[in-house]
Motif scaffolding. Structure first.
Motif, PDB file in Angstrom:
ATOM      1  N   ARG A  41       0.766  -1.265  -0.262  1.00 27.95           N
ATOM      2  CA  ARG A  41       0.021  -0.122  -0.041  1.00 27.95           C
ATOM      3  C   ARG A  41       0.852   1.247  -0.116  1.00 27.95           C
ATOM      4  NH1 ARG A  41      -5.442   1.360   2.061  1.00 27.95           N
ATOM      5  NH2 ARG A  41      -5.555  -0.988   2.513  1.00 27.95           N
ATOM      6  N   ASP A 202      -6.447   4.458   4.449  1.00 27.51           N
ATOM      7  CA  ASP A 202      -6.721   2.739   4.614  1.00 27.51           C
ATOM      8  C   ASP A 202      -7.914   2.744   4.125  1.00 27.51           C
ATOM      9  OD1 ASP A 202      -5.919   3.748   7.977  1.00 27.51           O
ATOM     10  OD2 ASP A 202      -4.852   2.392   6.630  1.00 27.51           O
ATOM     11  N   ASP A 207      -5.757  -0.079  -1.721  1.00 25.13           N
ATOM     12  CA  ASP A 207      -5.248  -1.347  -1.295  1.00 25.13           C
ATOM     13  C   ASP A 207      -5.125  -1.911  -2.244  1.00 25.13           C
ATOM     14  OD1 ASP A 207      -6.789  -4.046   0.965  1.00 25.13           O
ATOM     15  OD2 ASP A 207      -4.818  -3.502  -0.005  1.00 25.13           O
TER      16      ASP A 207
END
Length: 643
Positions: A41, A202, A207
């Protein structure tokens, strides 16, 4: 609190500290396996976005997989900040190697291409027959990705180390310096320009380990390899001949090939079905918006140009530069759009469309479709002043506008010089003469040129913030602002015009300046002014609010507080509270605070403790003091300081 009279100097870029404990391959491998999703990531966020999400995903995995050292290596003494990684030299070592490779990739290829084969981290992984990309997030994730893509690789790394790794700025400098960043301080300053939406890092949007898969061209894979190569060669020859015969302009210009036949989509791309408003529709319309603008320009009958513009809007090719203001959908039109303009502008052929939600601007050079540009901007609900002007083109630092049919005069005014007159720009079929743009490369802000438009309803001011639709400027108490073209409003805006640069590229609809307080300064220092500027966006959120403070003798106000989420200074909450540390001529420091007229009392706690009745507070303080401000409104509600 911020000190107005003390300049802030950045510390020198941090240097890597002494080597930490040696890390062997097994220890580094254990850290890589345990934290692989996080490392991938990090690489994905630092890599440039230009080549596409599929290639960005594969390169991020390649960088992480090649991060293992070949033997024992010193670990930098830069601990991770989360449970499971604290003090782990293996993780610190692998993270540094991933970051170093990602920065090298960004330097080698920039935003448009990856580095050459000799600089690629690894030929693996490879995926045949599939295209992989992360799950799509919302408008906030898209806006953040666009803001990050505009930064350098080091700027993105600084933002990600702050938000994803939770490192303080001192440690961020050390990591960037160890990873080979040329100027860590410059990278941190770049990151300061992006809103602190760290929780979005996040998101599944970023991702590269949770992916969606789609097939590549299935029909082509069925063909025999030799037959496919022969067909490709024949197609290349035919394409070269066609390009040679028509100057590089196919029917669809720089658009990508169509994916499949779709009657509705094809209808939207038919220039013969493009809608056009009557030249006099605006005179009797109940609502004066873009929907009543007539089609103007000397190429409104150029069907080939309109076809290329529509095709690129629906399917922009790899060579097309596409931009969209935050929160603007980037897909093609759902049906035939309305034509607003088609003509030649400063060496380019320009087409403007309106589909009820967005303005689309297509531009191509006069002699080729190479270098075509597509710009999109959200304008839903625009009416009156919000639908008075659109950017036609920018050239040599100048901006040329297309104005609404009800505009009778266009002029240029310097917002920093309220007593100076306005210079007429001229209007030819709604197109203005060139207006010098407000942005300058020099750090000093000595002028801020704005567009002044006059119609039967009065005179209004607009500023270019780097988007298709200029922002409407107003002044006064939120909820009941007035036009900024009046003498009093111009005096209000004059010291704060340069702060408009902070709202550039945010999708701004309007900016209001509210002089919410005047404050006598201690020790006979004269009277200071407090102004709140609030930039409202077309998407309804993310408004940028600045509280500014100006003392006598200073040309510009100083920003003492900023927020992208507060409702302060807006129509929903027409109140504000801000504070600043101020140094008197005697050398003494004071904490000054001010609220709007509806503020009944102020209270400060922390290094300074004081209370004052009314909207103003001035109390002696020490340099660098920190304090918490609270205010009580006339109706008994409590508010905090803008921050």
């Amino acid at each position: 609190m911020q000190s107005q009279d003390v300049a802030q100097h950045s510390a020198p870029a941090g240097r890597p500290g002494p080597p930490g404990p040696a890390v062997d391959v097994e220890q580094a491998e254990a850290a890589l396996v345990e934290h692989y999703p996080r490392l991938v990531r990090l690489a994905y966020l630092v890599l440039p976005a230009g080549p596409g999400r599929h290639r960005r995903v594969l390169t991020a995995h390649a960088l992480a997989q090649r991060a293992l050292p070949r033997g024992r290596t010193p670990a930098p003494v830069i601990p991770a900040q989360s449970t499971g990684r604290d003090g782990d030299p293996g993780y610190a070592c692998v993270r540094l190697r991933v970051l170093r490779a990602a920065l090298a990739a960004g330097r080698a290829g920039g935003r448009r291409a990856w580095p050459g084969r000799d600089r690629l981290p690894s030929p693996l992984p490879q995926v045949w027959g599939l295209r992989l990309f992360p799950r799509s997030g919302g408008a906030d994730e898209l806006a953040l990705d666009q803001r990050l893509s505009a930064l350098s690789a080091a700027g993105r790394a600084a933002y990600v180390l702050r938000g994803l790794e939770k490192l303080p700025d001192e440690k961020v400098r050390e990591v960037l310096a160890a990873a080979g960043a040329a100027d860590p301080d410059a990278a941190l300053r770049e990151a300061d320009g992006v809103p602190e939406r760290y929780a979005l890092l996040d998101s599944p949007e970023f991702d590269p380990c949770s992916l969606q898969a789609r097939p590549t061209d299935l029909m082509r894979r069925r063909r025999h390899a030799r037959a496919a190569l022969t067909a490709a060669a024949a197609l290349a020859v035919c394409g070269a001949l066609v390009a040679r015969s028509d100057g590089g302009r196919g029917a669809d210009g720089a658009a990508a090939p169509p994916y499949a036949r779709n009657p509705a989509a094809e209808a939207a791309l038919d220039p013969g079905r493009v809608t056009r408003a009557s030249p006099t529709a605006w005179r009797t319309a109940a609502r004066t918006g873009f929907s009543v603008w007539p089609a103007r320009g000397d190429r409104t009958g150029d069907r080939a140009l309109l076809r290329r513009a529509l095709a690129v809007w629906a399917r922009p090719g790899a060579t097309v530069r596409v931009s969209a203001t935050p929160g603007t959908p980037t897909g093609g039109p759902a049906g035939p759009p309305q034509l607003l303009y088609a003509g030649d502008v400063d060496g380019a052929r320009v087409v403007l469309f309106h589909d009820g939600l967005r303005i689309a601007r297509y531009a191509e050079p006069e002699d080729s479709t190479a270098g075509a540009v597509l710009d999109l901007a959200r304008v839903d609900g625009a009416t009156g002043a919000e639908a008075e002007a659109l950017v036609l083109g920018r050239a040599d630092g100048n901006v040329r506008y297309l104005t609404a049919p009800w505009v009778t005069r266009a002029a240029e005014r310097d917002l920093l010089k309220p007593s100076a007159g306005a210079m007429d720009l001229g209007l030819a079929h709604g197109v203005t003469g060139p207006l010098a743009g407000p942005f300058r490369r020099a750090s000093a802000c000595t002028s801020w040129n704005v567009l002044q438009l006059t119609d039967a309803g009065g005179t209004r001011l607009f500023t270019d913030l780097g988007e298709l639709v200029p922002a409407h400027l107003t002044a006064g108490r939120p909820g009941a602002p007035r036009e900024a073209a009046g003498a009093e409003a111009l005096r209000t805006w004059s010291p704060y015009g340069c702060s408009l640069a902070a709202a550039r590229g945010l999708g701004v609809r309007s900016v209001n300046a509210w002089a919410f307080a005047g404050q006598p300064l201690p020790e006979g220092g004269g009277s200071a002014s407090w102004v709140c500027t609030r930039a409202e966006t077309w998407r309804g959120d993310g408004a940028r609010t600045l509280a500014q403070f100006r003392t006598p003798g200073r040309a510009h106000g100083a920003v003492v507080a900023r927020s992208d989420t507060s409702t302060a200074c807006g129509p929903r909450a027409a109140h504000v509270l801000a504070g600043v540390l101020w140094k008197a001529r005697s050398g003494s420091w004071y904490l000054l605070a001010a609220g709007g007229r509806d503020t009944a009392s102020l209270r400060v706690t922390g290094d300074v403790t004081a209370r004052a009745e009314g909207p103003l507070l001035a109390v002696r303080a020490r340099r660098g003091a920190t304090a918490v401000l609270k205010g009580t409104l006339d109706d008994g509600r409590t508010i905090g300081a803008l921050r």
